[in-house]
Design a protein around this motif. Structure first.
Motif, PDB file in Angstrom:
ATOM      1  N   THR A 150     -31.893 -33.921  49.960  1.00 17.86           N
ATOM      2  CA  THR A 150     -30.262 -35.338  49.222  1.00 17.86           C
ATOM      3  C   THR A 150     -29.808 -33.739  48.791  1.00 17.86           C
ATOM      4  OG1 THR A 150     -31.381 -35.213  46.550  1.00 17.86           O
ATOM      5  CG2 THR A 150     -31.913 -36.485  48.798  1.00 17.86           C
ATOM      6  N   VAL A 151     -30.167 -32.257  48.989  1.00 20.94           N
ATOM      7  CA  VAL A 151     -29.003 -31.560  48.161  1.00 20.94           C
ATOM      8  C   VAL A 151     -28.728 -30.585  49.543  1.00 20.94           C
ATOM      9  CG1 VAL A 151     -28.732 -29.871  46.496  1.00 20.94           C
ATOM     10  CG2 VAL A 151     -30.684 -31.073  46.498  1.00 20.94           C
ATOM     11  N   GLN A 152     -27.371 -30.792  49.856  1.00 22.30           N
ATOM     12  CA  GLN A 152     -26.950 -30.304  50.700  1.00 22.30           C
ATOM     13  C   GLN A 152     -25.766 -28.728  50.927  1.00 22.30           C
ATOM     14  OE1 GLN A 152     -26.412 -33.742  54.016  1.00 22.30           O
ATOM     15  NE2 GLN A 152     -28.574 -33.312  54.008  1.00 22.30           N
ATOM     16  N   THR A 153     -24.982 -28.147  51.501  1.00 25.15           N
ATOM     17  CA  THR A 153     -24.406 -27.288  50.989  1.00 25.15           C
ATOM     18  C   THR A 153     -22.734 -27.775  51.814  1.00 25.15           C
ATOM     19  OG1 THR A 153     -24.728 -26.467  53.668  1.00 25.15           O
ATOM     20  CG2 THR A 153     -24.976 -25.065  52.765  1.00 25.15           C
ATOM     21  N   GLY A 154     -21.750 -27.742  51.904  1.00 25.87           N
ATOM     22  CA  GLY A 154     -20.708 -28.759  53.028  1.00 25.87           C
ATOM     23  C   GLY A 154     -20.776 -28.468  53.953  1.00 25.87           C
ATOM     24  N   GLN A 155     -21.480 -27.717  54.635  1.00 24.70           N
ATOM     25  CA  GLN A 155     -21.079 -28.626  56.001  1.00 24.70           C
ATOM     26  C   GLN A 155     -22.847 -29.257  56.875  1.00 24.70           C
ATOM     27  OE1 GLN A 155     -21.462 -24.723  54.842  1.00 24.70           O
ATOM     28  NE2 GLN A 155     -19.411 -25.037  55.106  1.00 24.70           N
ATOM     29  N   GLY A 156     -23.880 -29.507  55.052  1.00 24.60           N
ATOM     30  CA  GLY A 156     -25.122 -30.347  55.598  1.00 24.60           C
ATOM     31  C   GLY A 156     -26.428 -29.431  55.638  1.00 24.60           C
ATOM     32  N   GLY A 157     -26.038 -28.233  55.345  1.00 21.62           N
ATOM     33  CA  GLY A 157     -27.419 -28.153  55.549  1.00 21.62           C
ATOM     34  C   GLY A 157     -27.707 -27.632  54.141  1.00 21.62           C
ATOM     35  N   PRO A 158     -29.190 -26.951  54.974  1.00 21.70           N
ATOM     36  CA  PRO A 158     -29.688 -26.694  53.614  1.00 21.70           C
ATOM     37  C   PRO A 158     -28.847 -25.261  52.410  1.00 21.70           C
ATOM     38  CG  PRO A 158     -30.841 -25.789  54.821  1.00 21.70           C
ATOM     39  CD  PRO A 158     -30.094 -26.106  55.667  1.00 21.70           C
ATOM     40  N   TYR A 159     -29.916 -24.649  51.281  1.00 25.40           N
ATOM     41  CA  TYR A 159     -28.896 -23.672  50.216  1.00 25.40           C
ATOM     42  C   TYR A 159     -29.838 -22.409  50.330  1.00 25.40           C
ATOM     43  CZ  TYR A 159     -25.552 -26.134  48.257  1.00 25.40           C
ATOM     44  OH  TYR A 159     -24.327 -27.140  47.423  1.00 25.40           O
ATOM     45  N   SER A 160     -29.538 -21.428  50.824  1.00 24.29           N
ATOM     46  CA  SER A 160     -30.386 -20.211  50.502  1.00 24.29           C
ATOM     47  C   SER A 160     -29.877 -19.295  49.259  1.00 24.29           C
ATOM     48  CB  SER A 160     -30.193 -19.470  51.655  1.00 24.29           C
ATOM     49  OG  SER A 160     -28.756 -19.167  52.316  1.00 24.29           O
ATOM     50  N   VAL A 161     -28.959 -20.377  48.824  1.00 27.62           N
ATOM     51  CA  VAL A 161     -28.475 -19.170  46.991  1.00 27.62           C
ATOM     52  C   VAL A 161     -28.813 -20.299  46.490  1.00 27.62           C
ATOM     53  CG1 VAL A 161     -27.242 -18.360  45.957  1.00 27.62           C
ATOM     54  CG2 VAL A 161     -27.331 -17.686  48.578  1.00 27.62           C
ATOM     55  N   PHE A 162     -29.734 -19.695  45.041  1.00 29.81           N
ATOM     56  CA  PHE A 162     -30.206 -20.621  43.896  1.00 29.81           C
ATOM     57  C   PHE A 162     -28.786 -21.041  43.013  1.00 29.81           C
ATOM     58  CE2 PHE A 162     -30.543 -21.150  39.297  1.00 29.81           C
ATOM     59  CZ  PHE A 162     -31.329 -22.087  39.508  1.00 29.81           C
ATOM     60  N   THR A 163     -28.119 -20.109  43.020  1.00 33.88           N
ATOM     61  CA  THR A 163     -26.736 -20.791  41.884  1.00 33.88           C
ATOM     62  C   THR A 163     -25.805 -21.894  42.522  1.00 33.88           C
ATOM     63  OG1 THR A 163     -26.785 -19.035  40.888  1.00 33.88           O
ATOM     64  CG2 THR A 163     -24.567 -19.840  40.621  1.00 33.88           C
ATOM     65  N   PRO A 164     -25.815 -21.799  43.842  1.00 33.46           N
ATOM     66  CA  PRO A 164     -25.007 -23.173  44.209  1.00 33.46           C
ATOM     67  C   PRO A 164     -25.839 -23.982  44.176  1.00 33.46           C
ATOM     68  CG  PRO A 164     -24.888 -21.256  45.768  1.00 33.46           C
ATOM     69  CD  PRO A 164     -25.670 -20.302  44.673  1.00 33.46           C
ATOM     70  N   PHE A 165     -27.275 -23.608  44.271  1.00 30.95           N
ATOM     71  CA  PHE A 165     -27.735 -25.318  44.974  1.00 30.95           C
ATOM     72  C   PHE A 165     -27.823 -26.191  43.274  1.00 30.95           C
ATOM     73  CE2 PHE A 165     -32.405 -26.391  43.880  1.00 30.95           C
ATOM     74  CZ  PHE A 165     -32.582 -27.238  44.829  1.00 30.95           C
ATOM     75  N   TRP A 166     -28.380 -25.138  41.845  1.00 26.17           N
ATOM     76  CA  TRP A 166     -28.344 -26.003  41.619  1.00 26.17           C
ATOM     77  C   TRP A 166     -26.870 -26.431  40.834  1.00 26.17           C
ATOM     78  CZ3 TRP A 166     -31.838 -28.103  39.084  1.00 26.17           C
ATOM     79  CH2 TRP A 166     -32.100 -27.827  38.175  1.00 26.17           C
ATOM     80  N   THR A 297     -33.262 -24.190  33.933  1.00 23.59           N
ATOM     81  CA  THR A 297     -33.171 -23.566  34.806  1.00 23.59           C
ATOM     82  C   THR A 297     -33.637 -23.179  35.361  1.00 23.59           C
ATOM     83  OG1 THR A 297     -30.641 -22.899  33.857  1.00 23.59           O
ATOM     84  CG2 THR A 297     -31.203 -21.570  36.101  1.00 23.59           C
ATOM     85  N   GLU A 298     -35.018 -22.863  34.915  1.00 17.47           N
ATOM     86  CA  GLU A 298     -36.325 -22.060  35.477  1.00 17.47           C
ATOM     87  C   GLU A 298     -36.707 -23.669  36.182  1.00 17.47           C
ATOM     88  OE1 GLU A 298     -37.203 -19.129  35.190  1.00 17.47           O
ATOM     89  OE2 GLU A 298     -35.258 -19.209  34.442  1.00 17.47           O
ATOM     90  N   LEU A 299     -36.708 -24.291  35.095  1.00 22.28           N
ATOM     91  CA  LEU A 299     -37.002 -25.759  36.036  1.00 22.28           C
ATOM     92  C   LEU A 299     -36.732 -26.401  37.810  1.00 22.28           C
ATOM     93  CD1 LEU A 299     -37.580 -28.989  33.823  1.00 22.28           C
ATOM     94  CD2 LEU A 299     -39.441 -26.922  34.828  1.00 22.28           C
ATOM     95  N   GLY A 300     -34.931 -25.542  37.554  1.00 26.84           N
ATOM     96  CA  GLY A 300     -34.102 -25.238  38.457  1.00 26.84           C
ATOM     97  C   GLY A 300     -35.163 -24.762  39.973  1.00 26.84           C
ATOM     98  N   TRP A 301     -35.563 -23.101  39.170  1.00 32.64           N
ATOM     99  CA  TRP A 301     -36.091 -22.625  40.317  1.00 32.64           C
ATOM    100  C   TRP A 301     -37.284 -23.034  40.929  1.00 32.64           C
ATOM    101  CZ3 TRP A 301     -34.455 -18.292  42.458  1.00 32.64           C
ATOM    102  CH2 TRP A 301     -33.060 -17.796  42.305  1.00 32.64           C
TER     103      TRP A 301
END
Ligand code: FAD
Length: 476
Positions: A150-166, A297-301
């Motif tokens: 359910t969490v997707q980048t603007g392009q519809g793909g997965p995140y590879s960096v934590f900060t924008p993911f969270w 945020t650690e729960l976010g990790w």
């Protein structure tokens, strides 16, 4: 925090019992599958399957097996107090669940989702098979705050960096409120549906070590189970949360929650931790308030590691950054590797961490980073070797967080530390254990003649590691 969705019985449901299949969610409170089953007002059959037969399921390590034994005993006792019974079976899950459906004439099977590829494959096949036979089969979100897809980048793909993911997770609707604990699971419509069903004897599964019994340190350090998880959370919130941000990196301070094994086995849900922390946060101000945000945020990790695992299922075996496939790992020096495992490297913080791990089945996060960095970058041992050792010895050994943590330290992973950031274990000790409290607890002979000589030269091995890394850089 949003209210949990109401789950109501369907008018035209057949009358058979509902099977609740427990997996990585060994609790009764905030258990969406159990909650939904109870809403059906049918008899409940609670089942746990120890699946060591289905292909692809990674066998549990020794410490994890010990924890699972205690956790199942605790869950069985809780269910019994509520008027239920936990059915234990061992073998391939698909065959066992189908058999129990047949034997009980079950109308429905409910479970909370899991996220590893092999487990998802098993669950998808069971769901298709049961639905084909008219058995109402449902999976629920019980172990993560945000389902990975359910969490997707603007392009519809997965995140590879934590900060924008969270940022993306926290910008949406907040996690739902936890479901309450049931007060009874005995059904008004037909007694205990699990009566008469065969159940294995937990002791026959051999999950606990016997000869030798190496679990004394684990028993002294931990009390697995749902009630204990709640106590750990309460202790943390009242005693340590305000100082979490300032002291979480210091292993002697007891400033972290120690909830990781309880979260790993689902004896507590992240929703319960989230809600209780939000509640506690209201009483805080100034730096203590920052502490609560830091903890969430650690729960976010944890969420991020599952997001990464979902999209890269072979996280434990394959470099996320393919350039690392070119890393020239020298042949493993078995004696040196044994010294690392046994905490005899001659570097006090590394040895304290490895001995903490062996004795208690756990290790402080900062020290996990230092011991992993030492193995990979000062001993030039492939991160997968260390990942396997942690998998075998950690009570919180987690299919997402463990390989993620190792790849993070190696530099081959998602949003990872750069390879050239090589921790100096002596400087780390001076900074994070300045009074050597932690070191003295686990390495009492430190500073005496009995303590081993350093296994490696830090400067020399650092240079060798950086030279080896040039091969990776050439591939990038
Ligand atoms: P707290 O600081 O109280 O954090 C609260 C919760 O947030 C933790 O219980 C955990 O669920 C989650 N969390 C915190 N930090 C991380 C993190 N870096 N990554 C993912 N989740 C995090 N954690 C595991 O649960 N299982 C593992 O197998 C595991 N292996 C690791 C291996 C390596 C090499 C490294 C560097 C880290 C690993 N971690 C693992 C992450 C982290 O070290 C532990 O989650 C943490 O030490 C648990 O202590 P705590 O519960 O007191 O954490």
């Amino acid at each position: 925090m949003t209210a949990p969705p109401a789950i109501t019985p369907q008018p035209d449901e057949p009358a058979g019992p509902v099977i609740v299949w427990f997996r990585d969610d060994l609790r009764v409170a905030d258990h969406p599958a159990l909650h939904a089953a109870l809403a059906r007002q049918r008899p409940i059959v609670a089942v746990y399957v120890f699946d060591d037969e289905s292909p692809g399921v990674r066998p549990l390590g020794g410490a994890a097996r010990w924890w699972l034994h205690q956790s199942l005993r605790s869950l069985a006792a809780t269910l019994e107090k509520l008027g239920g019974r936990l059915i234990l079976r061992r073998g391939a899950a698909a065959a066992i669940i189908a058999q129990i459906v047949h034997d009980t004439d079950a109308a429905a099977v409910f479970w909370n989702r899991r996220y590893g590829e092999a487990e998802r494959t098993i669950d998808t096949a069971i769901k298709a098979e049961l639905r084909g036979r008219g058995v109402d089969t449902h999976s629920f979100a019980g172990s993560l705050l945000f389902e990975p897809w359910t969490v997707q980048t603007g392009q519809g793909g997965p995140y590879s960096v934590f900060t924008p993911f969270w940022r993306s997770c926290t910008a949406g609707p907040p996690p739902r409120a936890p479901y309450p604990a049931p007060t009874s699971i005995a059904s008004s419509t037909g007694g205990n549906a699990a009566n008469g069903l065969d159940s294995d004897n937990l002791n026959d599964w051999g999950l606990e070590p016997s000869a030798p019994d190496w679990a004394a340190g684990l028993r002294a350090a931990w009390t697995p189970g749902e009630a204990s998880a709640q106590k750990m959370l309460e202790r943390f919130l009242s005693e340590a949360l305000p100082r979490y941000a300032a002291e979480r990196d210091e292993p002697a301070q007891n400033a972290t929650s120690r909830l990781s094994p309880y979260l790993r086995w689902g004896e507590i849900s992240p929703h319960q931790v989230w809600a209780a922390t939000q509640q506690a946060q209201r009483e805080l101000s100034g730096p203590a308030l920052t502490s609560a945000t830091r903890f969430l945020t650690e729960l976010g990790w944890r969420e991020f590691t599952y997001h990464v695992l979902f999209h890269a299922p072979d996280l434990a075996t394959t470099n996320l950054r393919p350039a690392f496939d070119a890393f020239p790992w020298p042949p493993v020096d078995e004696r040196a590797l044994a010294a690392w495992k046994q905490g005899r490297t001659g570097f006090a913080l590394v040895d304290a961490g490895m001995r903490e791990l062996w004795r208690t089945g756990s290790m402080h996060n900062r020290v996990r980073m230092v011991t992993a960095s030492f193995l990979i970058k000062n001993m030039l041992v492939d991160w997968r070797e260390g990942e396997r050792w942690f998998w075998d010895t950690l009570v919180d050994a987690d299919a997402a967080s463990n390989p993620f943590g190792w790849q993070w330290v190696a530099g081959s992973g998602a949003d990872a530390a750069p390879y050239f950031r090589i921790f100096n274990p002596n400087l780390q000790a001076a900074k994070f254990d300045p009074h050597q409290q932690y070191i003295r607890e686990y390495v009492p002979e430190y500073g005496t003649d009995a303590y081993p000589e350093p296994l490696v030269d830090l400067g020399e091995t650092r240079r060798a590691a950086l030279a080896a890394y040039e091969r990776v850089k050439a591939q990038s």
